[in-house]
Design an enzyme around this catalytic site. Structure first.
Site, PDB file in Angstrom:
ATOM      1  N   TYR A 113     -13.788  -5.867   6.146  1.00 32.83           N
ATOM      2  CA  TYR A 113     -12.492  -6.154   5.504  1.00 32.83           C
ATOM      3  C   TYR A 113     -12.179  -7.633   5.717  1.00 32.83           C
ATOM      4  O   TYR A 113     -12.231  -8.136   6.845  1.00 32.83           O
ATOM      5  CB  TYR A 113     -11.363  -5.303   6.101  1.00 32.83           C
ATOM      6  CG  TYR A 113     -10.022  -5.697   5.514  1.00 32.83           C
ATOM      7  CD1 TYR A 113      -9.622  -5.227   4.270  1.00 32.83           C
ATOM      8  CD2 TYR A 113      -9.190  -6.591   6.181  1.00 32.83           C
ATOM      9  CE1 TYR A 113      -8.422  -5.630   3.701  1.00 32.83           C
ATOM     10  CE2 TYR A 113      -7.981  -7.001   5.624  1.00 32.83           C
ATOM     11  CZ  TYR A 113      -7.605  -6.515   4.388  1.00 32.83           C
ATOM     12  OH  TYR A 113      -6.425  -6.925   3.821  1.00 32.83           O
ATOM     13  N   LYS A 134      -3.989 -13.835  12.142  1.00 39.77           N
ATOM     14  CA  LYS A 134      -3.254 -12.809  12.891  1.00 39.77           C
ATOM     15  C   LYS A 134      -2.544 -13.272  14.182  1.00 39.77           C
ATOM     16  O   LYS A 134      -1.339 -13.449  14.165  1.00 39.77           O
ATOM     17  CB  LYS A 134      -4.188 -11.638  13.172  1.00 39.77           C
ATOM     18  CG  LYS A 134      -4.593 -10.920  11.853  1.00 39.77           C
ATOM     19  CD  LYS A 134      -4.291  -9.473  11.861  1.00 39.77           C
ATOM     20  CE  LYS A 134      -4.205  -8.892  10.463  1.00 39.77           C
ATOM     21  NZ  LYS A 134      -5.497  -8.792   9.751  1.00 39.77           N
ATOM     22  N   ASP A 181     -15.360 -14.199  10.415  1.00 43.18           N
ATOM     23  CA  ASP A 181     -13.948 -13.906  10.173  1.00 43.18           C
ATOM     24  C   ASP A 181     -13.376 -13.344  11.478  1.00 43.18           C
ATOM     25  O   ASP A 181     -13.525 -12.158  11.775  1.00 43.18           O
ATOM     26  CB  ASP A 181     -13.836 -12.914   9.015  1.00 43.18           C
ATOM     27  CG  ASP A 181     -12.390 -12.523   8.722  1.00 43.18           C
ATOM     28  OD1 ASP A 181     -11.501 -12.869   9.528  1.00 43.18           O
ATOM     29  OD2 ASP A 181     -12.149 -11.859   7.697  1.00 43.18           O
ATOM     30  N   TYR A 227       0.824  -1.209   0.000  1.00 39.95           N
ATOM     31  CA  TYR A 227       0.000   0.000   0.000  1.00 39.95           C
ATOM     32  C   TYR A 227       0.858   1.259   0.000  1.00 39.95           C
ATOM     33  O   TYR A 227       0.588   2.205   0.726  1.00 39.95           O
ATOM     34  CB  TYR A 227      -0.904   0.031   1.251  1.00 39.95           C
ATOM     35  CG  TYR A 227      -1.941  -1.058   1.278  1.00 39.95           C
ATOM     36  CD1 TYR A 227      -3.103  -0.944   0.525  1.00 39.95           C
ATOM     37  CD2 TYR A 227      -1.764  -2.200   2.044  1.00 39.95           C
ATOM     38  CE1 TYR A 227      -4.051  -1.945   0.538  1.00 39.95           C
ATOM     39  CE2 TYR A 227      -2.712  -3.205   2.060  1.00 39.95           C
ATOM     40  CZ  TYR A 227      -3.857  -3.064   1.309  1.00 39.95           C
ATOM     41  OH  TYR A 227      -4.806  -4.054   1.328  1.00 39.95           O
TER      42      TYR A 227
HETATM   43  C1  LIG Z   1      -5.934  -9.033   8.366  1.00 38.12           C
HETATM   44  C2  LIG Z   1      -7.270  -9.592   8.071  1.00 38.12           C
HETATM   45  C3  LIG Z   1      -7.480 -10.460   6.985  1.00 38.12           C
HETATM   46  C4  LIG Z   1      -6.389 -10.802   6.004  1.00 38.12           C
HETATM   47  O1  LIG Z   1      -5.329 -11.481   6.590  1.00 38.12           O
HETATM   48  P1  LIG Z   1      -3.898 -11.508   5.845  1.00 38.12           P
HETATM   49  O2  LIG Z   1      -3.081 -12.418   6.683  1.00 38.12           O
HETATM   50  O3  LIG Z   1      -3.416 -10.102   5.830  1.00 38.12           O
HETATM   51  O4  LIG Z   1      -4.138 -12.039   4.482  1.00 38.12           O
HETATM   52  C5  LIG Z   1      -8.743 -10.970   6.815  1.00 38.12           C
HETATM   53  N1  LIG Z   1      -9.756 -10.655   7.641  1.00 38.12           N
HETATM   54  C6  LIG Z   1      -9.590  -9.837   8.702  1.00 38.12           C
HETATM   55  C7  LIG Z   1     -10.737  -9.545   9.604  1.00 38.12           C
HETATM   56  C8  LIG Z   1      -8.341  -9.263   8.938  1.00 38.12           C
HETATM   57  O5  LIG Z   1      -8.185  -8.434   9.965  1.00 38.12           O
END
Ligand SMILES: *Cc1c(COP(=O)(O)O)cnc(C)c1O
Length: 414
Positions: free
Chosen positions: A142, A265, A236, A14
């Site tokens: 996201y 994460k 997610d 980015y």
């Molecule tokens: C960071 C994130 C992703 C993507 O994970 P990456 O390891 O960066 O591909 C997907 N969903 C959520 C909620 C996130 O915070």
């Protein structure tokens, strides 16, 4: 490369490579500190994109990875298995609510989301139902940077506008925060019912979409409506998983069990790339068949990397042995008290806290480069984006370091 020439070999995330300032060079980490090449030591306010929940360089994780490195750094997962992956899957199944018992390991959050979307789409094909290929997602969400994951991110956000025609077209709704929004979601689920394969949501906090929080009842409404319309719910928890919101998983606070749940994460305590897509027995069972084509069609080269599994296991040990959830709740109290003076100040639209997440939203986006520089002058590493300045420190951060982060945010946001 000459001295005068900017560093051009690394293409940064980015980042406008023509105009962006050179990044700072990190040489060492310890606890909640990042040490730079020029000797400066920064208090880390974001735990490296929310991953380093135990602080940096925790000796228990380091030892587990070192031991695994000496034994078996990696082995392919097709046709082979290994104890670190077997144990990790069993432990995740044990910790997750309900019968989220079937763990597919991959190597990044975006891929975990891709796998979840593929699971949902293939689920219907395996049931003999054609034409269900779209996903209902929420505005301000996201879910990652790969194409499938991008397609369920907020539709107004920049990437969608740029790449719209490359992305599968999904159905978007507002989170059901009001009666009207709940009715609109219900109506959208009815209208698109036959073409939808799943609903995807970030439980309790929409992270990269602006640290927007919603109460557990809103999440419970999403789950109830998905169920009413016969759709699997994908939670997610890539950002929220592992204590960030004050419980091990955010969905626990709404008392719901999603059909599919994504983790990444903080899964390895911020040390190695690893992700998991976890399904309930009902979802998993839809892939059991005499037809080889009904198997889940996915398999990343580095899936279930033993080093990453060892790191994740060690991280789970720390959650079991050390009071991480109590620490998250203590951070919440300190953030709430510390950031309160910003409430109602001119230019500040909102101040919100949930677990170890504190966010300050401006009425209009600030000059980010200037704000970043001013924060840095306080000796803190904080990365505002859009109109939001937020803190998501390690759950182990000491009171003095946390107060320094809060003081910097209060000084520079006001
Ligand atoms: C960071 C994130 C992703 C993507 O994970 P990456 O390891 O960066 O591909 C997907 N969903 C959520 C909620 C996130 O915070």
């Amino acid at each position: 490369m000459s001295e005068a020439e900017p560093k051009r070999h690394l293409w940064r995330p980015y980042t406008q490579m023509r105009t962006a300032p050179e990044p700072l060079e990190a040489v060492r980490t310890q606890g909640s500190r990042i040490v730079l090449a020029d000797g400066r030591e920064l208090v880390d306010g974001i735990a490296s994109w929310w991953t380093a929940v135990h602080g940096y360089n925790h000796p228990h994780i380091a030892q587990a990875v070192a031991d695994q490195l000496a034994r078996m750094p990696h082995v392919m997962f097709g046709g082979l298995t290994h104890a670190p992956a077997e144990r990790l899957a069993a432990r995740l199944a044990d910790l997750l609510p309900g019968d989220l018992d079937h763990v597919f390991l991959s190597d990044s959050g975006s891929v975990a989301v891709e796998v979840a979307l593929k699971m949902a789409a293939q689920l219907w094909l395996n049931r003999g139902v054609a034409g269900r290929s779209r996903v209902l997602a929420f505005r301000d969400g996201y879910h990652g940077d790969t194409m499938g994951a991008m397609s369920v991110c907020d539709p107004e956000e920049g990437m969608h506008r740029r790449f719209g025609r490359y992305l599968p077209e999904q159905v978007f709704c507002d989170l059901p925060r009001s009666e009207a929004a709940t009715a609109a979601l219900d109506a959208a689920l009815s209208r698109h019912g036959k073409e939808l394969c799943a609903v995807i949501v970030e439980p309790l906090v929409q992270g990269a979409g602006g640290m927007r929080m919603h109460p557990p009842e809103v999440l419970a409404s999403v789950a109830r409506l998905a169920k009413r319309h016969g759709l699997p719910l994908i939670c997610d928890e890539i950002f929220t998983g592992f204590g960030r919101t004050g419980t091990l998983f955010a969905c626990e606070q709404a008392g719901i069990v999603p059909d599919i749940l994504c983790l990444s994460k903080a899964l390895t305590g911020g040390t190695m790339a690893l992700a998991a897509t976890v399904a309930t027995t009902e979802i998993f069972s839809a892939f059991l068949s005499d037809d080889p084509g009904a198997a889940l069609m996915h398999g990343p080269t580095f899936m279930a990397n033993p080093l990453a599994c060892a790191a994740a296991e060690a991280s789970l040990d720390l959650f079991a042995r050390e009071p991480r959830l109590a620490q998250a709740r203590a951070i919440a109290d300190r953030l709430a008290a510390g950031l309160a003076p910003l409430r109602g100040r001119p230019g500040i639209a909102d101040v919100r806290v949930l677990g170890a997440i504190g966010a300050v939203q401006f009425e209009s986006p600030p000059d980010l480069a200037d704000l970043k520089a001013r924060l840095l002058a306080h000796g803190v590493w904080v990365r505002p984006f859009g109109d939001v300045l937020y803190l998501t420190p390690a759950l182990t951060i000491g009171a003095a370091d946390l107060d320094r982060l809060i003081a910097a945010v209060v000084a520079e946001a006001a």
